[in-house]
Each structure stands twice: as structure tokens, then as C-alpha cells.
Design a protein around this motif. Sequence first.
Motif, PDB file in Angstrom:
ATOM      1  N   ALA A 289       0.997  -1.156   0.026  1.00 44.90           N
ATOM      2  CA  ALA A 289      -0.023  -0.115   0.136  1.00 44.90           C
ATOM      3  C   ALA A 289       0.959   1.201  -0.098  1.00 44.90           C
ATOM      4  O   ALA A 289       1.961   1.288   0.707  1.00 44.90           O
ATOM      5  N   LEU A 462      -6.808   1.352  -1.942  1.00 42.29           N
ATOM      6  CA  LEU A 462      -6.998   0.756  -0.740  1.00 42.29           C
ATOM      7  C   LEU A 462      -7.795  -0.128  -0.231  1.00 42.29           C
ATOM      8  O   LEU A 462      -7.368  -1.032   0.224  1.00 42.29           O
ATOM      9  N   LEU A 466      -6.705  -3.886   1.286  1.00 42.33           N
ATOM     10  CA  LEU A 466      -7.379  -4.253   2.445  1.00 42.33           C
ATOM     11  C   LEU A 466      -8.239  -5.660   2.462  1.00 42.33           C
ATOM     12  O   LEU A 466      -8.173  -6.219   3.438  1.00 42.33           O
ATOM     13  N   ILE A 472      -0.191  -6.517   4.919  1.00 46.18           N
ATOM     14  CA  ILE A 472       0.215  -5.713   4.018  1.00 46.18           C
ATOM     15  C   ILE A 472       1.423  -4.772   4.469  1.00 46.18           C
ATOM     16  O   ILE A 472       1.387  -4.482   5.740  1.00 46.18           O
ATOM     17  N   ILE A 474       3.466  -1.347   3.984  1.00 41.75           N
ATOM     18  CA  ILE A 474       3.403  -0.070   3.574  1.00 41.75           C
ATOM     19  C   ILE A 474       4.586   0.765   3.087  1.00 41.75           C
ATOM     20  O   ILE A 474       5.377   0.577   3.705  1.00 41.75           O
ATOM     21  N   THR A 489      -6.131  -4.370  10.709  1.00 42.81           N
ATOM     22  CA  THR A 489      -5.897  -3.013  10.736  1.00 42.81           C
ATOM     23  C   THR A 489      -7.109  -2.411   9.821  1.00 42.81           C
ATOM     24  O   THR A 489      -8.132  -3.270   9.590  1.00 42.81           O
ATOM     25  N   GLU A 491      -8.466   1.090   7.209  1.00 43.38           N
ATOM     26  CA  GLU A 491      -8.404   2.085   6.227  1.00 43.38           C
ATOM     27  C   GLU A 491      -7.594   3.384   6.843  1.00 43.38           C
ATOM     28  O   GLU A 491      -6.453   3.917   6.487  1.00 43.38           O
ATOM     29  N   GLU A 493      -5.603   3.505   9.787  1.00 40.13           N
ATOM     30  CA  GLU A 493      -4.121   3.128   9.894  1.00 40.13           C
ATOM     31  C   GLU A 493      -3.304   3.072   8.993  1.00 40.13           C
ATOM     32  O   GLU A 493      -2.089   3.600   8.824  1.00 40.13           O
ATOM     33  N   VAL A 494      -3.843   2.222   7.925  1.00 41.29           N
ATOM     34  CA  VAL A 494      -3.046   2.053   6.626  1.00 41.29           C
ATOM     35  C   VAL A 494      -2.851   3.567   6.086  1.00 41.29           C
ATOM     36  O   VAL A 494      -1.605   4.015   5.605  1.00 41.29           O
ATOM     37  N   LYS A 503       3.354   2.686  12.630  1.00 42.44           N
ATOM     38  CA  LYS A 503       2.284   2.368  13.297  1.00 42.44           C
ATOM     39  C   LYS A 503       2.448   2.697  14.720  1.00 42.44           C
ATOM     40  O   LYS A 503       1.462   2.828  15.338  1.00 42.44           O
TER      41      LYS A 503
END
Length: 508
Positions: A289, A462, A466, A472, A474, A489, A491, A493-494, A503
Motif C-alpha cells: 500500500a 486501498l 485491504l 500489508i 506500507i 488493521t 483504512e 491506520e494504513v 504504526k
Amino acid sequence: MEYVVEMLDIRKEFPGVVANDNITLTLRKGEIHALLGENGAGKSTLMGVLFGMYQPDRGKVRVNGNDVKISNPNVANRLGIGMVHQHFKLVDNFTVTENIILGSEPLKGMVMDIDKAAKRIEELSKHYGLNVDPHAKIEDISVGMQQRVEILKTLYRDAEVLILDEPTAVLTPAEIDELMKIMKNLINEGKSIIIITHKLKEIKAVADRCTVIRRGKSIGTVDVQQATEASLAEMMVGRHVSFKVEKEESKPGKVVLKVENISVKNSRKVMGLKNFSIEVKAGEILGIAGVEGNGQSELVEGITGLRKIESGSIYLNDEEVTNIPIRQRIEKGIAHIPEDRQKRGLVLDYKLEDNMVIEVYNKPPFSKNGLLNVSAIRSYAKNIIENFDVRAGEGAASLARGLSGGNQQKAIIGRELGLNPDLLIAVQPTRGLDVGSIEYIHKRLIEHRDKGKAVLLVSLELDEVLQLSDRIAIVNNGELVGVVNASETNENEVGLMMAGVSKEESKE
């Protein structure tokens, strides 16, 4: 009710296919009218008729109440109709201004008056909130910016009606929001817009009315306020579509791909990927992502061998493949669904059948003693075309160039899955596909995972990352921000991590 454009009972045939079967579409002044349909439903053909790229076999076109014959795009321009194509038509090493005035150059005496043009472009750009630098070179600006140049090109020619063909297929989420604003600005200035799309969320966000076509026939025109995403999807595909990916918990096995501290330069000769490490296991989908241009392309091109690695190493099934040739990587089990289907995915002037064996034509049963076995190639291609619902007028013999973008995409995915690779690298696999096809491709990717294969998924959607991924990773600015489990997780947080917040920081 005043209509700026009326297309009445338009019929258009091509060899082997009726692209438009008596379709009627009307555009009111000051409205955004969505034209919705699956890949190959005939949307681009219908707009090609309005823009003078095709002549209808039957039916008539009226502009501002008058019957017109639009014999080519210049006539369309004179009637105030402009079109922004799905694959932009810009000259890379020209500036924005040079591109915009191509074909309608302002003369001062006999000399081209570039300064006057640049000034007018700057004014237009400000007026519509486009923020385009008239002196920038096309090759130096983002895809989203290139699209605005195409929009400016139509405004520079005084277009009153703008046709946007799949305008969001190539944009990041932030650029899509920008485009929506721009469309509203255009409407406020009295323009009218037809937007070809199959993204239901966007139709709900901007369109007033929506005309749905399926396999060349008109299913109907609805008021968008009254419709739901599900009802639009059903009109478009002809059956109920599930927006949720159904999958079992993954059962990861051994490490198939191991990327260790690799650094890769981007096209500007700067490190686009820095000290990057990830692992993808058999039986799992690892999603990447990130906002576009944060090192995804460098990662993919490093693994597939399209770009040289400056430092670090890559292992496939415990064997180092860092510097081996591309063909050997394919033979060892790496397959690649590329981001740019026209540059990297297909040879556009080859037939579909030849494109389907492009990685394996030198092996039996496709060739023997250096001679190609045409019937083996043809039946292999036909199989992919049927399985992946690739719609092409002349089947396996169609030229790749003649297929709609979504059908080109399905053909590439079918070909790459057909190699049954240990590692499938899928970059933007569903870009430009309609909901029915997306549902199918997602199933096939999960199926590949469940066969105990490794999948590396790179997508700018996204939602898609997910829903499909098991884990995932990032990326931000060429570096790994962190790896999270998809089931733990969301949307938010990512999204924060994509913006470069790790994180740990986001918890504080």
C-alpha cells in the motif's frame, strides 16, 4: 428542457460485433451525465461517434437542437465538443503549452505566438482551478497533471461539452477528489459533461443522471439521487454482484520471495527504493500500500528484472535471482501483471493469440525445431479468452490494439495466471475493470493463493489491498514504513502509514 446533445437510436457495427445497438442518450445543459457499462459494453464507441471518430450506421446526432454530421474530431471541436481520452494523446518532450496549441497554433504574422498562448492557458488554468504550469514538460509532470492538460486542451478550443473517458482510472485517491472539484467548477461555468465510467462510488458523488448500457444495448437512464450502488451494478452486469471478497484464512507455507535490503534507482537516477526488505510466503497475498510514486514501480521492476538493482539481493525459493535475465526469472516461476498494459503488457500490433504465448512460444507444444505450431497457439489463446471473458470482435485473431482497455487487462491476467507461477506479481490488476470483472479477478487471485502460491499485490485502491491481502506492507518515499496483518488493521491506520506515520507513532 434544453438538451445540448441528443444522440438518437445510434447503431454502430464493427466486424463480428454490434458495439451500439440503437442507443439513445441526451445531455442537458449544465449536467454531469454518467455513461455506465462493463468493459466492452460500447461506451467508448458511442462517445467516439459523438466525437467524430466513428460514423454511425444509423441514427442521428443533434447539437443544440440542430441535426449535425460529425465527420471527424475537428468538426466536433467546432461544434464545441471536446474529448479527454483514456490513454492520453500528449507529446512527452513538448511543454504543456506546445501540446495544448498543437493543431490550432496562434500566429503572429507567420510566426507562432507561444507567449500569447501560454498567457491564455495560464488564465484558463486559474479560472477553472487546474493549477497547471504552462511551461512544464509533459514527461516531468504526474499523470493527474497530464489529464488536466488534456482538459485544458478542450477548454482552449472553447469546448462547451466535455467527454471524459474513464477519467479516474489513472488517478490516485487525492487526484480523484481534485478532479471532482474541477468537474464541479466546469459545470458552474455553464459547461456540460459526459463521464464514461464503471466506478459506482464516483457516479454517486458527481453525476446527475446515468445511462447504463450492457453489451451494446441501452438498459435505461436513471436519476442518480434515486439509485443505489447495488442497483446500478445490477443494471450494468445483469446480475447481483458481491462487493466483498470471500476468502478463507490463509495458510502460509515456506518463503517464496525474499527481498533483502534492495536499493533501486528511479528514472530520474535517484534512489526510488532504499534498503527495502519483504518476504512473501507460499499461500499468502502480500499487499503493498502506498500513494503512487513511492517506490512501488522500482520494487516491481527490480524483482522482475526490468530495472537494475544497486545493492541488496532477491531470492526466489531460496535461490538468488538478483541479476539473472528476465526470461530466466519467468522460467523460474515469476509472472508479472504490469501497471501499464499497453507499454509493458502487450505488443499492440500482434494478434491476441500471439500475445498469449509471448513468454512461452519457444517451448513445446507451441514450437518444435524452431517452427511455430499455430493451432496449438490458437487453442491455448482461445482457452484464456473464454475463461477470462475477453471480449474481442474477431476472437484470438483480433489485434491487441483493437480491444477495450479492460479486455486487454483480462487477457494479460489470463496469460500470467496460465503460467501457474510460484510468484505472481499483480500490479493494479483490476485497474479499469468493471465490478463484474473485478469480482472474477479477485476470485482468481485468491484461488492462486489457495493453490499454495505466493502473490505480491500492488494496488493504489486501498479497498482492494485491504480486502485481498493477508498481510500489508506500507511504503512511503521508497522506504518500508511497516507490515501489518490485514485482519487487524483498517483504512485509517494504513492511510496514516501511507503518509509516513509509523504504526508505533500513530498509537500515541
